[in-house]
Design a protein around this motif. Structure first.
Motif, PDB file in Angstrom:
ATOM      1  N   ARG A 463      12.229  12.894  17.610  1.00 64.50           N
ATOM      2  CA  ARG A 463      11.191  11.983  18.097  1.00 64.50           C
ATOM      3  C   ARG A 463       9.988  11.913  17.148  1.00 64.50           C
ATOM      4  NH1 ARG A 463      10.883   9.483  22.894  1.00 64.50           N
ATOM      5  NH2 ARG A 463      12.677  10.629  23.658  1.00 64.50           N
ATOM      6  N   PRO A 464       9.378  13.037  16.793  1.00 69.46           N
ATOM      7  CA  PRO A 464       8.282  12.930  15.810  1.00 69.46           C
ATOM      8  C   PRO A 464       8.745  12.380  14.457  1.00 69.46           C
ATOM      9  CG  PRO A 464       8.713  15.225  16.404  1.00 69.46           C
ATOM     10  CD  PRO A 464       9.474  14.383  17.362  1.00 69.46           C
ATOM     11  N   LEU A 465       9.979  12.677  14.070  1.00 68.90           N
ATOM     12  CA  LEU A 465      10.469  12.118  12.805  1.00 68.90           C
ATOM     13  C   LEU A 465      10.505  10.596  12.866  1.00 68.90           C
ATOM     14  CD1 LEU A 465      13.455  14.408  11.725  1.00 68.90           C
ATOM     15  CD2 LEU A 465      11.363  13.958  10.447  1.00 68.90           C
ATOM     16  N   MET A 466      11.024  10.066  13.960  1.00 66.18           N
ATOM     17  CA  MET A 466      11.113   8.609  14.044  1.00 66.18           C
ATOM     18  C   MET A 466       9.729   7.988  14.208  1.00 66.18           C
ATOM     19  SD  MET A 466      14.116   8.123  13.288  1.00 66.18           S
ATOM     20  CE  MET A 466      14.158   6.343  13.346  1.00 66.18           C
ATOM     21  N   ALA A 467       8.816   8.704  14.873  1.00 60.52           N
ATOM     22  CA  ALA A 467       7.446   8.194  14.950  1.00 60.52           C
ATOM     23  C   ALA A 467       6.846   8.106  13.543  1.00 60.52           C
ATOM     24  CB  ALA A 467       6.595   9.087  15.840  1.00 60.52           C
ATOM     25  N   SER A 468       7.158   9.092  12.703  1.00 60.47           N
ATOM     26  CA  SER A 468       6.676   9.041  11.315  1.00 60.47           C
ATOM     27  C   SER A 468       7.296   7.879  10.573  1.00 60.47           C
ATOM     28  CB  SER A 468       7.043  10.320  10.574  1.00 60.47           C
ATOM     29  OG  SER A 468       6.436  11.396  11.173  1.00 60.47           O
ATOM     30  N   VAL A 469       8.592   7.671  10.809  1.00 59.10           N
ATOM     31  CA  VAL A 469       9.251   6.536  10.154  1.00 59.10           C
ATOM     32  C   VAL A 469       8.578   5.241  10.584  1.00 59.10           C
ATOM     33  CG1 VAL A 469      11.383   5.218  10.009  1.00 59.10           C
ATOM     34  CG2 VAL A 469      11.452   7.700   9.900  1.00 59.10           C
ATOM     35  N   ALA A 470       8.294   5.127  11.885  1.00 61.21           N
ATOM     36  CA  ALA A 470       7.663   3.903  12.380  1.00 61.21           C
ATOM     37  C   ALA A 470       6.323   3.688  11.700  1.00 61.21           C
ATOM     38  CB  ALA A 470       7.475   3.991  13.892  1.00 61.21           C
ATOM     39  N   ILE A 471       5.547   4.758  11.600  1.00 60.76           N
ATOM     40  CA  ILE A 471       4.234   4.618  10.967  1.00 60.76           C
ATOM     41  C   ILE A 471       4.389   4.293   9.485  1.00 60.76           C
ATOM     42  CG2 ILE A 471       2.195   5.934  10.275  1.00 60.76           C
ATOM     43  CD1 ILE A 471       2.291   7.220  13.067  1.00 60.76           C
ATOM     44  N   ALA A 472       5.332   4.978   8.815  1.00 59.26           N
ATOM     45  CA  ALA A 472       5.549   4.716   7.389  1.00 59.26           C
ATOM     46  C   ALA A 472       5.983   3.273   7.168  1.00 59.26           C
ATOM     47  CB  ALA A 472       6.593   5.683   6.825  1.00 59.26           C
ATOM     48  N   LEU A 473       6.880   2.794   8.011  1.00 52.88           N
ATOM     49  CA  LEU A 473       7.341   1.413   7.860  1.00 52.88           C
ATOM     50  C   LEU A 473       6.180   0.441   8.026  1.00 52.88           C
ATOM     51  CD1 LEU A 473      10.697   1.545   9.870  1.00 52.88           C
ATOM     52  CD2 LEU A 473      10.477   0.967   7.458  1.00 52.88           C
ATOM     53  N   SER A 474       5.345   0.649   9.037  1.00 51.07           N
ATOM     54  CA  SER A 474       4.288  -0.340   9.218  1.00 51.07           C
ATOM     55  C   SER A 474       3.204  -0.180   8.152  1.00 51.07           C
ATOM     56  CB  SER A 474       3.720  -0.309  10.638  1.00 51.07           C
ATOM     57  OG  SER A 474       3.342   0.978  10.990  1.00 51.07           O
ATOM     58  N   VAL A 475       3.041   1.031   7.629  1.00 53.48           N
ATOM     59  CA  VAL A 475       2.094   1.190   6.513  1.00 53.48           C
ATOM     60  C   VAL A 475       2.589   0.382   5.308  1.00 53.48           C
ATOM     61  CG1 VAL A 475       1.364   2.838   4.751  1.00 53.48           C
ATOM     62  CG2 VAL A 475       1.078   3.382   7.160  1.00 53.48           C
ATOM     63  N   SER A 476       3.879   0.473   5.040  1.00 51.95           N
ATOM     64  CA  SER A 476       4.420  -0.256   3.890  1.00 51.95           C
ATOM     65  C   SER A 476       4.339  -1.763   4.109  1.00 51.95           C
ATOM     66  CB  SER A 476       5.869   0.158   3.632  1.00 51.95           C
ATOM     67  OG  SER A 476       6.476  -0.739   2.741  1.00 51.95           O
ATOM     68  N   VAL A 477       4.699  -2.189   5.326  1.00 53.00           N
ATOM     69  CA  VAL A 477       4.671  -3.630   5.597  1.00 53.00           C
ATOM     70  C   VAL A 477       3.263  -4.184   5.413  1.00 53.00           C
ATOM     71  CG1 VAL A 477       4.905  -5.356   7.421  1.00 53.00           C
ATOM     72  CG2 VAL A 477       6.682  -3.667   7.096  1.00 53.00           C
ATOM     73  N   ALA A 478       2.249  -3.387   5.792  1.00 53.71           N
ATOM     74  CA  ALA A 478       0.888  -3.899   5.748  1.00 53.71           C
ATOM     75  C   ALA A 478       0.185  -3.648   4.413  1.00 53.71           C
ATOM     76  CB  ALA A 478       0.061  -3.271   6.879  1.00 53.71           C
ATOM     77  N   ALA A 479       0.823  -2.914   3.500  1.00 49.55           N
ATOM     78  CA  ALA A 479       0.125  -2.539   2.264  1.00 49.55           C
ATOM     79  C   ALA A 479      -0.194  -3.777   1.425  1.00 49.55           C
ATOM     80  CB  ALA A 479       0.972  -1.560   1.470  1.00 49.55           C
ATOM     81  N   TYR A 480      -1.462  -3.934   1.090  1.00 49.42           N
ATOM     82  CA  TYR A 480      -1.864  -5.126   0.338  1.00 49.42           C
ATOM     83  C   TYR A 480      -2.107  -4.813  -1.138  1.00 49.42           C
ATOM     84  CZ  TYR A 480      -4.806  -8.880  -1.402  1.00 49.42           C
ATOM     85  OH  TYR A 480      -5.337  -9.865  -2.172  1.00 49.42           O
ATOM     86  N   LEU A 481      -3.120  -4.000  -1.415  1.00 50.74           N
ATOM     87  CA  LEU A 481      -3.450  -3.753  -2.825  1.00 50.74           C
ATOM     88  C   LEU A 481      -2.286  -3.145  -3.609  1.00 50.74           C
ATOM     89  CD1 LEU A 481      -7.147  -2.547  -3.090  1.00 50.74           C
ATOM     90  CD2 LEU A 481      -6.111  -4.581  -4.071  1.00 50.74           C
ATOM     91  N   PRO A 482      -1.560  -2.154  -3.060  1.00 53.37           N
ATOM     92  CA  PRO A 482      -0.445  -1.596  -3.841  1.00 53.37           C
ATOM     93  C   PRO A 482       0.606  -2.658  -4.189  1.00 53.37           C
ATOM     94  CG  PRO A 482      -0.901  -0.219  -1.933  1.00 53.37           C
ATOM     95  CD  PRO A 482      -1.739  -1.445  -1.792  1.00 53.37           C
ATOM     96  N   THR A 483       0.879  -3.542  -3.239  1.00 51.56           N
ATOM     97  CA  THR A 483       1.891  -4.564  -3.495  1.00 51.56           C
ATOM     98  C   THR A 483       1.394  -5.565  -4.525  1.00 51.56           C
ATOM     99  OG1 THR A 483       2.269  -4.372  -1.132  1.00 51.56           O
ATOM    100  CG2 THR A 483       3.540  -6.030  -2.310  1.00 51.56           C
ATOM    101  N   LEU A 484       0.167  -6.027  -4.313  1.00 48.29           N
ATOM    102  CA  LEU A 484      -0.365  -7.078  -5.185  1.00 48.29           C
ATOM    103  C   LEU A 484      -0.579  -6.557  -6.603  1.00 48.29           C
ATOM    104  CD1 LEU A 484      -1.757 -10.002  -5.217  1.00 48.29           C
ATOM    105  CD2 LEU A 484      -3.865  -8.694  -5.203  1.00 48.29           C
ATOM    106  N   THR A 485      -1.326  -5.466  -6.715  1.00 54.03           N
ATOM    107  CA  THR A 485      -1.749  -5.016  -8.037  1.00 54.03           C
ATOM    108  C   THR A 485      -0.613  -4.325  -8.776  1.00 54.03           C
ATOM    109  OG1 THR A 485      -3.929  -4.719  -7.106  1.00 54.03           O
ATOM    110  CG2 THR A 485      -3.540  -3.749  -9.255  1.00 54.03           C
ATOM    111  N   LEU A 486       0.095  -3.416  -8.096  1.00 56.66           N
ATOM    112  CA  LEU A 486       1.144  -2.677  -8.787  1.00 56.66           C
ATOM    113  C   LEU A 486       2.384  -3.539  -8.992  1.00 56.66           C
ATOM    114  CD1 LEU A 486       0.769   0.763  -7.028  1.00 56.66           C
ATOM    115  CD2 LEU A 486      -0.251  -0.061  -9.147  1.00 56.66           C
ATOM    116  N   GLY A 487       2.645  -4.454  -8.056  1.00 57.40           N
ATOM    117  CA  GLY A 487       3.755  -5.386  -8.235  1.00 57.40           C
ATOM    118  C   GLY A 487       3.409  -6.438  -9.270  1.00 57.40           C
ATOM    119  N   GLN A 488       2.198  -6.396  -9.775  1.00 62.14           N
ATOM    120  CA  GLN A 488       1.712  -7.307 -10.800  1.00 62.14           C
ATOM    121  C   GLN A 488       2.011  -8.752 -10.436  1.00 62.14           C
ATOM    122  OE1 GLN A 488       2.943  -5.537 -14.641  1.00 62.14           O
ATOM    123  NE2 GLN A 488       3.039  -3.663 -13.430  1.00 62.14           N
ATOM    124  N   GLY A 489       1.851  -9.048  -9.165  1.00 65.37           N
ATOM    125  CA  GLY A 489       2.023 -10.412  -8.705  1.00 65.37           C
ATOM    126  C   GLY A 489       3.463 -10.831  -8.562  1.00 65.37           C
TER     127      GLY A 489
END
Lengths: 547, 401, 231
Positions: A463-489
């Motif tokens: 249960r805590p593992l999947m809660a971490s996965v859920a949080i990690a997934l939504s952190v990644s989905v919402a990540a703006y600067l890392p995607t924009l800047t590191l993905g170099q557009g």
């Protein structure tokens, strides 16, 4: 040894960020950045909005928790995850639409109640001191703080002490603030600090809700970073560096303040007074907290309407012209944005979880003292303790000058730094408090250590593992600067599109992208949370290879 | 109906392409065939401002077309600010990344172009060798080869023509002035109903330039580098004008919308009554899209309004220079240019010489724009690019802090 | 097969826990380790099982069936360790928990048969698919012991195995445990604070006194049980 991957991939690059910026911006830019027009006010706006926003979010969270302690709180548990998964930018756009002079609140009561045929001239959003930005940050940080606090209250022994306080004649709110809050405090310090640091470097929200003359510090830094001249760009790097220093000093100042008032607070908690002003304030604050949750929900509802609105002028309460499925929708959820969002989220969550898990298992094995465990935690969440505006440009520079990774690999790495940190944060408590005898029992039954881990300890921690996965997934989905800047557009995700549209000013496009993004974030969130239930219902399927 | 048009355009585009190739001679034709062959299979990362959904949709369409015809894949990298791309190319140059750069084509003009050209960040010259360049109206539209006073010299290919204008909600503001000097009086009578995007947004900066050209005692000074002019004296009337104007702007001039679309949102919310645009057909196009009300009108400025050309350029280290040229060439073909000018797509005026289009193309162009004019009065050339940052910095100093 | 403890000693960072423990536990013999909290009872058990915690320094040797155990990892020692709370794994059914104990080299069909046999003989027939949470305390205690026995241990280490049970159930489970020790002929080390546990298993007693010495002896007189068992 299992701690090494996280240290190398997450801690080390974060630690390199500041020196890296120092070298590349150069002394002249560092000095010149301090003389930019409006720099003092910009800094003031940032400090005010981050402090006020985090303070308000913490106060409202405490009040809401106080009002639900010992009661059923399904509504809070159900509303918090969607609000947590909603990207900051989308929330900002929705909120701005609610409170603008031409916003939804006024539209709903105009012209019949207000007599207004045209929007009034006063303004609420983008006030010069960042107060509306503070409110936006508070609304967005509220679910983060509440969810982490709720997971702390489930540790068990809080309910009995709450009942004990009630039976000693303390009212609900006084009992909470004098007995429960001090026990929650250690678990809440880190989330509150992370929310505060996020507020200091909030670019997406700052652009939508913050003032423009001058803008908040992080927005100023980002705009300098996109200045075409080489000197302007170095100024941007220097501003990012200053932001890191400012963050450090404000954190030190708040720590000092907290240490200074702690004895006083303890004396106050034990002075025996059953009635006091804090208990009196918390009740109305809890009502305000419910209103804040409602406001966030309305902001999202406004966004949903805008996603389908073509023309929607003041004072119409609903759109006058509806749009059908235009091109954002037409490309559907199998667009390039979807695919990028998906693979980044899955890959970074799996890697981040693996790093965090092996790190926290190493930490458990090492059994650090209380002081040493601060070091362990600090190393794992270092990326969250440095403003993103400092960390991300530094990582890009590191890559361009030394590593030469592809934009995809670099963006994935950037995501992993954040998913690992958040996974660690949400996993640590559960792993550290897991009964060590489960593992011992498996070993004593003749199973090698890896089987004890994989077949017993991890399934028990599902249960805590999947809660971490859920949080990690939504952190990644919402990540703006890392995607924009590191993905170099080169990496288009729904978040990048939503922020571009939100800051570009197109409310409808922003709403459409934000909804697409929220779709994935929420799907992941609830799917990950549903896994333990399904697995436990079919226990045999989970462990077929065991019996 | 739309399908019919694009089908007929498509055929004539090939005819024009064949014709131009024949005219421009065997030397380039040979090179061009090699370029087209090299381009097949390449992916072009097109870094272009991505804040307008209609423009994004147009770029997506153009990308689909070159994949069909040439096997070139175009990926639109949506920028918030073109300078982001300039910085990245510079960073790559500093990191000695001379091949395999992350950007293949940039939507660019003015100061950004001047910067990149002078710092050697551009590939070229190439633009004037493209077959479709022959159709460009270099004589009638001199800004297609003179970008903000900087000669393009083949380092960028013209894409569209812009002219500064105002989109006015005729119902809310029937009396919006065409002379900038009357704007302060209008704003005093209609407080809070006008604003402009905050410089350094290009619309806001252009508003400053337009005001300087209209109000300054020495407008000619703007056509020479800023450091040979008496900046304070030349711009003094503008600051006096803005000092008077700002208290009556939206939010009392304490905040400004961050971009053109943000300002358009204010107009469509009815918070303001007028907004600035660079495309004279944008207003009608947004009426057609039912974003603005039917009573919307487009107007220019007394004494003319600033016009310029926007371009596409290839960075020195592009990893798909051939594909980028094929795409840039397609953008200049009658097929792409007519669609771009149509109200249904974008409403951005063509860089081509309309008189040299075929009769079918001419009528398609007329139909696409509903017979509306792409001009709002006479065109004022862009000032020297050095004025851009000087005006922006002075504005920020006065009002931005 | 017997379990031999030779000159075992343990030293916590701040204090000596015990030293000079020597004992030989023969097949089906039980040695009860008693003493006040903090005297090192559980440490001794962990040390024998191979779970020596880093801050504790220890010395001496453990031999089982002529084999020296000191440097073997816990899972290779084949010592059955039973805890105070039954500690069935919550994610597995009762039957799967028992199956977990069966050595890995047994074919699947046999595994199931062994588990069923064990459950039947313990009067637990029909609980294979039950959730451990739904068993009574006594059932869980028996299931836990069965799980350990199915792992084919060479000795048993019982850590307060009856203390979580109510009085009525305790006698049942004590009798069941005694019967199993007898049946498999296992040398058994019992850690407990309750003299009745030791008596019910017919154990010799080793007293840890929280100091550097350890004594072996017989049980105190029943009249003194209620006061505790410090001698």
């Amino acid at each position: 040894m299992p701690a090494v991957p996280l240290l190398v991939l997450v801690t080390l690059p974060s630690a390199l960020a500041v020196p890296c910026l120092f070298i590349l911006s150069g002394p002249s830019a560092i000095v010149e950045a301090l003389t930019l027009p409006g720099i003092t006010k910009s800094l003031a706006v940032t400090l005010i909005s981050a402090t006020l926003g985090t303070g308000l979010a913490t106060a409202l969270s405490l009040a809401l928790l106080a009002s639900i302690t010992g009661r059923s709180s399904r509504w809070l548990r159900l509303t918090m995850p969607p609000l947590l998964a909603t990207p900051h930018a989308a929330m900002a756009v929705g909120l701005a639409f609610l409170v603008a002079p031409s916003g939804w609140f006024l539209r709903l009561i105009s012209p019949w109640a207000t007599g207004l045929e045209r929007p009034p001239l006063w303004s609420v959003a983008q006030d010069p001191w960042g107060l509306s930005l503070a409110i936006g940050l508070a609304l967005k940080e509220l679910p983060f703080i509440i969810l982490l606090a709720i997971s702390a209250t489930q540790r068990g022994h809080l309910e009995p002490s709450f009942r004990a306080a009630l039976s000693l004649g303390y009212g609900r709110y006084t009992a909470f603030i004098k007995v429960i809050a001090p026990q929650l405090a250690p678990a809440m310090v880190l989330p509150v600090a992370i929310a505060f640091i996020y507020g200091l470097s909030a670019v997406d929200m700052g652009r939508v809700l913050g003032p423009t003359t001058p803008p908040p510090f992080a927005v100023l830094a980002l705009s300098k970073l996109s200045d075409p001249s080489a000197q302007g760009w170095r100024l941007g790097l220097a501003l990012s560096l200053h932001l890191a220093v400012i963050t450090l000093f404000t954190l030190l100042a708040f720590t000092g303040l907290a240490l200074a008032v702690r004895p006083g607070l303890r004396a106050w908690a034990s002075n025996g007074q059953r009635r006091n002003v804090v208990g009196w304030i918390l009740g109305p604050l809890a009502v305000l907290g419910r209103f804040a949750v409602l406001t966030s929900a309305l902001a999202l509802a406004g966004l949903v309407l805008w996603a389908f609105a073509q023309r929607w002028r003041f004072p119409a309460a609903l759109p006058e012209r509806w749009t059908g499925l235009d091109w954002v929708w037409a490309r559907g959820l199998w667009s390039v944005e979807s695919l990028n969002t998906l693979w980044l989220a899955f890959a970074s969550s799996v890697l981040g979880l693996a790093l965090a898990l092996s790190f926290v298992l190493a930490e458990r094995q090492a059994r650090p003292s209380a002081r040493a465990s601060i070091g362990w935690t600090g190393a794992a969440v270092l990326p969250l303790l440095i403003p993103q505006m400092t960390l991300i440009p530094a990582l890009l520079l590191l890559d361009l000058t030394v590593l030469g990774l592809s934009p995809w690999a670099l963006a994935l790495w950037g995501h992993v730094m954040f998913t690992a940190a958040y996974a660690y944060l949400s996993l640590r408590g559960a792993v550290m408090s897991l009964d060590p005898r489960y593992g011992k029992a498996a070993l004593a039954l003749g199973r090698p250590p890896w089987q004890a881990l994989m077949l017993v300890e991890l399934p028990v921690l599902l249960r805590p593992l999947m809660a971490s996965v859920a949080i990690a997934l939504s952190v990644s989905v919402a990540a703006y600067l890392p995607t924009l800047t590191l993905g170099q557009g080169r990496l288009e995700t729904f978040t990048v599109e939503a922020v571009a549209a939100a800051t570009g000013g197109s409310r409808r496009t922003a709403a459409q992208f934000a909804l697409s993004q929220a779709f994935w974030a929420l799907l992941f969130f609830f799917a990950a949370l549903a896994v333990p239930d399904l697995a436990h219902r079919n226990r045999r399927g989970l462990a077929a290879h065991v019996a | 109906m739309l399908h019919g048009i694009s089908a007929s355009i498509s055929k004539s585009a090939f005819a024009a392409l064949a014709l131009t190739m024949g005219v421009s001679g065997a030397v380039f034709a040979q090179d061009w065939e090699e370029t087209v062959a090299a381009a097949a299979g390449q992916t072009v990362f097109f870094n272009a401002w991505g804040g307008d959904e209609r423009i994004n949709a147009y770029i997506a369409w153009a990308g689909d077309r070159v994949r069909e015809d040439f096997g070139v894949t175009v990926q639109h990298v949506k920028l918030a600010d073109t300078a982001e791309a300039v910085n990245r190319v510079r960073l790559e140059q500093q990191a000695k990344k001379i091949t395999g750069g992350s950007i293949d084509l940039i939507w660019i003009n003015g100061e950004n172009f001047a910067t990149m050209k002078s710092e050697g960040l551009l590939f070229g010259p190439w633009a004037e060798h493209l077959p479709a360049f022959a159709g460009v109206d270099v004589e009638g539209k001199p800004t297609t080869v003179l970008d903000f006073q900087t000669p393009t010299e083949g380092f960028e290919a013209p894409w569209g023509m812009a002219q500064f204008n105002v989109i006015v909600d005729g119902a809310l503001a029937p009396d919006f002035p065409t002379a900038l000097s009357d704007l302060t009086d209008w704003a005093a009578q209609n407080p809070g109903r006008f604003t402009y995007p905050q410089p350094p947004n290009f619309l806001g900066t252009t508003f400053l330039k337009q005001a300087t050209l209209a109000l300054s005692n020495d407008p000619d000074a703007l056509y020479a580098p800023v450091d040979v002019a008496d900046f304070a004296a030349v711009t003094a009337p503008v600051w006096a004008f803005l000092d008077q104007l700002h208290p009556n702007l939206w939010q009392r001039g304490q905040n400004f919308p961050v971009s053109g679309p943000a300002a358009q949102q204010l107009l469509s919310d009815a918070e303001t009554a007028a907004t600035l645009s660079f495309f004279p057909l944008e207003g009608p196009a947004l009426v057609a899209a039912e974003t603005f009300v039917e009573a919307t009108v487009v107007q220019g400025f007394d004494g003319g309004s600033i016009g310029n050309t926007h371009f596409v350029a290839i960075p020195f280290n592009s990893s798909a220079a051939a594909g980028a040229q094929v795409f840039a060439n397609f953008l200049m073909t009658p097929e792409a240019q007519i669609r771009k000018q149509s109200l249904a797509a974008w409403g951005d005026a063509t860089v081509l010489d309309e008189s040299r289009l075929s009769a079918a193309e001419q009528s398609a162009l007329l139909e696409a724009t509903n017979g509306l004019s792409v001009s709002v009065g006479s065109v004022l050339p862009e000032p020297h690019p050095s004025w851009t940052s000087a005006l922006e910095a002075a504005w920020l100093q006065r009002y931005g802090s | 097969m017997s379990l031999e403890l030779i000159n075992l000693s343990a030293q916590a960072p701040s204090q000596a826990l015990f030293s000079g423990i020597n004992a030989t536990i023969g097949p089906a013999d039980v040695l009860a380790v008693m003493g006040p909290s903090g005297s090192g009872k559980t440490t001794l058990l962990n040390l024998i099982a191979g779970f020596a915690d880093p801050p504790v320094r220890w010395g001496g040797e453990v031999w089982l069936a002529g084999e020296r155990l000191c440097h073997q990892p816990p899972h290779k020692r084949r010592l059955g360790l039973v805890f105070q709370s039954p500690l069935l794994f919550p994610h597995l059914s009762v039957g799967q928990n028992l199956g977990f104990g069966v050595p890995g080299n047994i074919p699947a069909a046999d595994r199931r048969a062994r588990v069923d046999d064990a459950l039947d003989q313990a009067g637990l027939g029909g609980v294979f698919d039950r959730d451990p949470q739904t068993l009574s305390g006594g059932q869980r205690a028996r299931a836990s012991l069965l799980r350990t026995l199915l792992s084919e241990p060479r000795a048993l280490l019982l850590d307060e195995p009856f203390s979580a049970l109510d009085e009525a159930t305790k006698d049942d489970v004590r009798a069941f445990t005694a019967a199993q020790i007898e049946r498999y002929g296992l040398p058994t080390l019992l850690v407990t604070h309750d003299p009745r546990d030791a008596e019910s298993l017919g154990a010799d007693v080793l007293h840890l006194c929280g100091g550097a010495t350890a004594k072996t002896g017989s049980l105190p007189a029943p009249a003194n049980w209620a006061k505790g068992s410090n001698v």
